[in-house]
Scaffold this active site. Structure first.
Site, PDB file in Angstrom:
ATOM      1  N   LYS A   1      16.951  -1.868  16.652  1.00 57.40           N
ATOM      2  CA  LYS A   1      15.823  -1.185  16.511  1.00 57.40           C
ATOM      3  C   LYS A   1      14.931  -1.811  15.435  1.00 57.40           C
ATOM      4  CE  LYS A   1      12.577   2.243  17.322  1.00 57.40           C
ATOM      5  NZ  LYS A   1      11.703   1.148  17.217  1.00 57.40           N
TER       6      LYS A   1
ATOM      7  N   LYS B   1      19.477   1.353   7.128  1.00 57.39           N
ATOM      8  CA  LYS B   1      18.716   2.597   7.443  1.00 57.39           C
ATOM      9  C   LYS B   1      19.139   3.583   8.527  1.00 57.39           C
ATOM     10  CE  LYS B   1      14.656   1.164   6.567  1.00 57.39           C
ATOM     11  NZ  LYS B   1      13.245   0.222   6.767  1.00 57.39           N
TER      12      LYS B   1
ATOM     13  N   LYS C   1      14.999  -6.972  13.591  1.00 56.72           N
ATOM     14  CA  LYS C   1      13.677  -7.103  13.210  1.00 56.72           C
ATOM     15  C   LYS C   1      13.097  -8.337  13.814  1.00 56.72           C
ATOM     16  CE  LYS C   1      10.922  -5.420  10.061  1.00 56.72           C
ATOM     17  NZ  LYS C   1      10.720  -3.872   9.649  1.00 56.72           N
TER      18      LYS C   1
ATOM     19  N   THR D   1       5.944   6.866   8.174  1.00 54.42           N
ATOM     20  CA  THR D   1       6.735   6.181   6.912  1.00 54.42           C
ATOM     21  C   THR D   1       6.313   6.817   5.473  1.00 54.42           C
ATOM     22  OG1 THR D   1       6.932   4.175   8.397  1.00 54.42           O
ATOM     23  CG2 THR D   1       7.051   3.942   6.013  1.00 54.42           C
TER      24      THR D   1
ATOM     25  N   ASN E   1      -0.673   1.065   6.373  1.00 54.73           N
ATOM     26  CA  ASN E   1      -0.117   2.210   6.938  1.00 54.73           C
ATOM     27  C   ASN E   1       0.527   3.004   6.204  1.00 54.73           C
ATOM     28  OD1 ASN E   1       2.340   3.513   8.402  1.00 54.73           O
ATOM     29  ND2 ASN E   1       0.730   3.396  10.036  1.00 54.73           N
TER      30      ASN E   1
ATOM     31  N   SER F   1       9.968   6.902  15.076  1.00 55.56           N
ATOM     32  CA  SER F   1      10.243   6.054  16.236  1.00 55.56           C
ATOM     33  C   SER F   1      11.217   6.312  17.169  1.00 55.56           C
ATOM     34  CB  SER F   1      10.565   4.513  15.705  1.00 55.56           C
ATOM     35  OG  SER F   1       9.396   3.916  15.599  1.00 55.56           O
TER      36      SER F   1
HETATM   37  P1  NAD Z   1       0.136  -2.710   6.897  1.00 56.75           P
HETATM   38  O1  NAD Z   1       0.026  -4.238   7.601  1.00 56.75           O
HETATM   39  O2  NAD Z   1      -0.256  -1.617   7.171  1.00 56.75           O
HETATM   40  O3  NAD Z   1      -0.173  -2.997   5.209  1.00 56.75           O
HETATM   41  C1  NAD Z   1       0.207  -3.854   4.384  1.00 56.75           C
HETATM   42  C2  NAD Z   1      -0.573  -3.546   3.167  1.00 56.75           C
HETATM   43  O4  NAD Z   1      -0.146  -4.443   2.147  1.00 56.75           O
HETATM   44  C3  NAD Z   1      -2.011  -4.150   3.154  1.00 56.75           C
HETATM   45  O5  NAD Z   1      -2.884  -3.027   2.473  1.00 56.75           O
HETATM   46  C4  NAD Z   1      -2.210  -5.398   2.885  1.00 56.75           C
HETATM   47  O6  NAD Z   1      -3.329  -5.726   2.120  1.00 56.75           O
HETATM   48  C5  NAD Z   1      -0.998  -5.300   1.512  1.00 56.75           C
HETATM   49  N1  NAD Z   1      -0.611  -6.453   1.027  1.00 56.75           N
HETATM   50  C6  NAD Z   1      -0.325  -7.569   1.548  1.00 56.75           C
HETATM   51  N2  NAD Z   1       0.151  -8.391   0.696  1.00 56.75           N
HETATM   52  C7  NAD Z   1      -0.037  -7.877  -0.616  1.00 56.75           C
HETATM   53  C8  NAD Z   1       0.527  -8.243  -1.997  1.00 56.75           C
HETATM   54  N3  NAD Z   1       0.886  -9.671  -2.088  1.00 56.75           N
HETATM   55  N4  NAD Z   1       0.167  -7.402  -2.860  1.00 56.75           N
HETATM   56  C9  NAD Z   1      -0.561  -6.118  -2.625  1.00 56.75           C
HETATM   57  N5  NAD Z   1      -0.718  -5.682  -1.383  1.00 56.75           N
HETATM   58  C10 NAD Z   1      -0.591  -6.674  -0.334  1.00 56.75           C
HETATM   59  O7  NAD Z   1       1.889  -2.759   6.762  1.00 56.75           O
HETATM   60  P2  NAD Z   1       3.054  -1.521   6.489  1.00 56.75           P
HETATM   61  O8  NAD Z   1       3.255  -1.194   8.052  1.00 56.75           O
HETATM   62  O9  NAD Z   1       2.211  -0.351   5.620  1.00 56.75           O
HETATM   63  O10 NAD Z   1       3.928  -2.056   5.770  1.00 56.75           O
HETATM   64  C11 NAD Z   1       4.066  -2.043   4.432  1.00 56.75           C
HETATM   65  C12 NAD Z   1       5.510  -2.128   3.981  1.00 56.75           C
HETATM   66  O11 NAD Z   1       6.390  -1.015   4.531  1.00 56.75           O
HETATM   67  C13 NAD Z   1       6.192  -3.365   4.577  1.00 56.75           C
HETATM   68  O12 NAD Z   1       7.283  -3.690   3.258  1.00 56.75           O
HETATM   69  C14 NAD Z   1       7.016  -2.828   5.819  1.00 56.75           C
HETATM   70  O13 NAD Z   1       8.190  -3.453   5.979  1.00 56.75           O
HETATM   71  C15 NAD Z   1       7.277  -1.278   5.182  1.00 56.75           C
HETATM   72  N6  NAD Z   1       7.601  -0.445   6.430  1.00 56.75           N
HETATM   73  C16 NAD Z   1       6.815   0.015   7.338  1.00 56.75           C
HETATM   74  C17 NAD Z   1       6.816   0.786   8.261  1.00 56.75           C
HETATM   75  C18 NAD Z   1       6.069   1.166   9.475  1.00 56.75           C
HETATM   76  O14 NAD Z   1       6.340   2.229  10.143  1.00 56.75           O
HETATM   77  N7  NAD Z   1       4.743   0.665   9.367  1.00 56.75           N
HETATM   78  C19 NAD Z   1       8.217   1.356   8.232  1.00 56.75           C
HETATM   79  C20 NAD Z   1       9.159   1.189   7.282  1.00 56.75           C
HETATM   80  C21 NAD Z   1       8.596   0.191   6.280  1.00 56.75           C
END
Ligand code: NAD
Length: 428
Positions: free
Chosen positions: A68, A92, A104, A188, A219, A356
């Site tokens: 996953k 995790k 991934k 998350t 998100n 999920s």
């Molecule tokens: P997203 O695409 O919804 O948002 C990413 C955000 O990060 C955006 O606001 C973008 O502008 C910002 N960003 C990008 N580059 C940046 C930088 N250099 N400095 C500061 N901000 C920056 O992505 P997300 O789903 O919120 O994921 C964010 C993190 O959370 C990632 O590491 C992802 O792996 C992790 N994550 C997400 C989920 C999920 O369910 N979406 C689950 C577990 C972990």
């Protein structure tokens, strides 16, 4: 030389191995992802030209169940990054005790340069290329950086056309009408919020005295900031890829979410209904945000934000790793010496994969839960995992990351050992 993020992840695993009481072959197995797929993803662009993007899907380890993990669209995606993210998914899922292995995916692309139609064609083309590797009992993708529910819907459609049967369980994070789960959208951020609430209880915090800085306002970042704000925490700094804003007395998070969604920029505003007005703030860079004198720092963007070069300047006594891998291993000892309390990524952001899993279960049984059922089940799982890690940390005098890795390795060992290890085969 550029740092290899997968090797960095393995070096942390070696450290955890020294702390955990697991057999060497558990570690040996986890050092080698099961399957690494690199695919060429052709897309007919709006101007008629063909462009070919590079995509990856890595299935790291399926000892505990089907693999996953999310799919990321980002220009900096590399094979090693996807391998590291897949390994962290294995840890995790093992840590929180859900029956999945880790995987991934990613495409090296800047999705901001594509039209919506190009994005749809890219998403469908990627699924055509990885279809043989994924499936509801094999490997189940989900959203990650710069992918969202609509993209998951396209991908589910495409997979369903390929196998000629509607298959909602092949992917999670889908739109609700396509088999998504209530409560997946904010899962998350909510998982991280539940962990912070446990710290609040432990240390008797008064939320209005606690200053929080959030790096990354997608998100995960938006939801954790929104939930903390609702409880009275002061969200004093917020940033996205363009930079950040700071104000000592805190921001009205829903107003900033509204503006970000409308303009795709983080702006210091207060909105009364549809009328938004600018509020006082200082413009700061992402580097400055990390070094602010706040109580809780929440990196919620990308890997490699805190490393040996800036760790000394990090002032927050609590860091909640909502992003995957925001702290590089060479910063660990520096932060450890400063007594920084870190809720590690494999715990802090596990809410996403937990819900999920709920979505997949609901798809498989065809019975859907209410939002409050989802919240309650999520809270139960992540709070139990949080306390388990805290107990191990206290008992064994480890930091939270080491304790989380020890617990994950122990859980993985149960499944690896159940199939026989050297000890069993040498019995004669
Ligand atoms: P997203 O695409 O919804 O948002 C990413 C955000 O990060 C955006 O606001 C973008 O502008 C910002 N960003 C990008 N580059 C940046 C930088 N250099 N400095 C500061 N901000 C920056 O992505 P997300 O789903 O919120 O994921 C964010 C993190 O959370 C990632 O590491 C992802 O792996 C992790 N994550 C997400 C989920 C999920 O369910 N979406 C689950 C577990 C972990």
């Amino acid at each position: 030389m550029q740092r290899n993020i997968f090797e960095d992840a393995i070096s942390r695993l070696d450290t955890a191995f020294a702390d955990a009481n697991v057999e060497a072959e558990v570690l040996e197995q986890l050092k080698h992802p099961e399957q690494i797929l690199e695919v060429a993803v052709p897309v007919r662009m709006d101007n008629g030209a063909l462009r070919v993007f590079t995509g990856f899907r890595v299935r790291h380890d399926d000892s505990l169940g089907p693999t996953k993990g999310g799919i990321r669209f980002h220009p900096n995606v590399t094979r090693e990054e996807v391998m590291a993210l897949a390994l962290w998914m294995t840890l995790k899922c093992a840590l929180v005790g859900i029956p999945y292995g880790g995987a991934k995916g990613g495409i090296k692309v800047n999705p901001k340069d594509l039209s919506k139609l190009e994005l749809e064609r890219l998403s469908r083309s990627y699924i055509q290329r990885v279809a043989d590797a994924i499936g509801p009992q094999t490997d189940i993708p989900a959203p990650d950086v710069y992918t969202n529910a609509m993209i998951m819907g396209w991908m589910m459609d495409e997979y369903s056309s390929i196998v000629r049967r509607r298959t909602p369980g092949v992917i999670t994070g889908k739109p609700i009408p396509l088999g998504g789960s209530l409560g997946r959208d904010d899962a998350t951020g909510r998982g991280a919020y539940y962990c912070i609430k446990e710290l609040e209880k432990k240390y008797n915090w008064q939320p209005s005295n606690i200053k929080v800085a959030v790096q990354g306002f997608g998100n995960a970042g938006q939801h954790v900031a929104g939930l903390l704000h609702q409880d009275g925490y002061k969200i004093v700094a917020i940033s996205d890829s363009q930079g950040g804003i700071f104000h000592e007395s805190g921001f009205d998070v829903p107003s900033i979410v509204k503006m970000k969604n409308e303009t795709r920029r983080v702006q210091a505003v207060y909105c009364d209904g549809s009328v938004c007005e600018a509020v006082d703030s200082e413009v700061i860079s992402n580097e400055q945000l990390l070094e602010l004198p706040v109580d809780i720092l929440i990196p919620a963007a990308l890997e490699d934000q805190i490393n040996a070069s800036n760790a000394e300047r990090i002032k927050a006594p609590y860091i909640v790793e909502v992003a995957n891998g925001p702290i590089v291993s060479n910063a660990d000892s520096i932060l450890h010496k400063k007594n920084t309390f870190i809720i590690p990524d494999i715990l802090a952001n596990a809410g996403g994969v937990i819900v999920s899993y709920f979505e997949w279960v609901q798809n498989n049984i065809g019975l859907y839960w209410t939002e409050s059922e989802v919240h309650q089940k999520l809270k139960q799982i992540i709070t139990a995992a949080f306390h388990k890690v805290l107990d191990i940390a206290d008992e064994r005098k480890l930091d939270m990351r080491a304790a989380a890795n020890v617990h994950a390795l122990n859980n993985l060992q149960t499944a690896i050992k159940a199939r026989g290890t050297q000890e069993y085969f040498n019995m004669g």
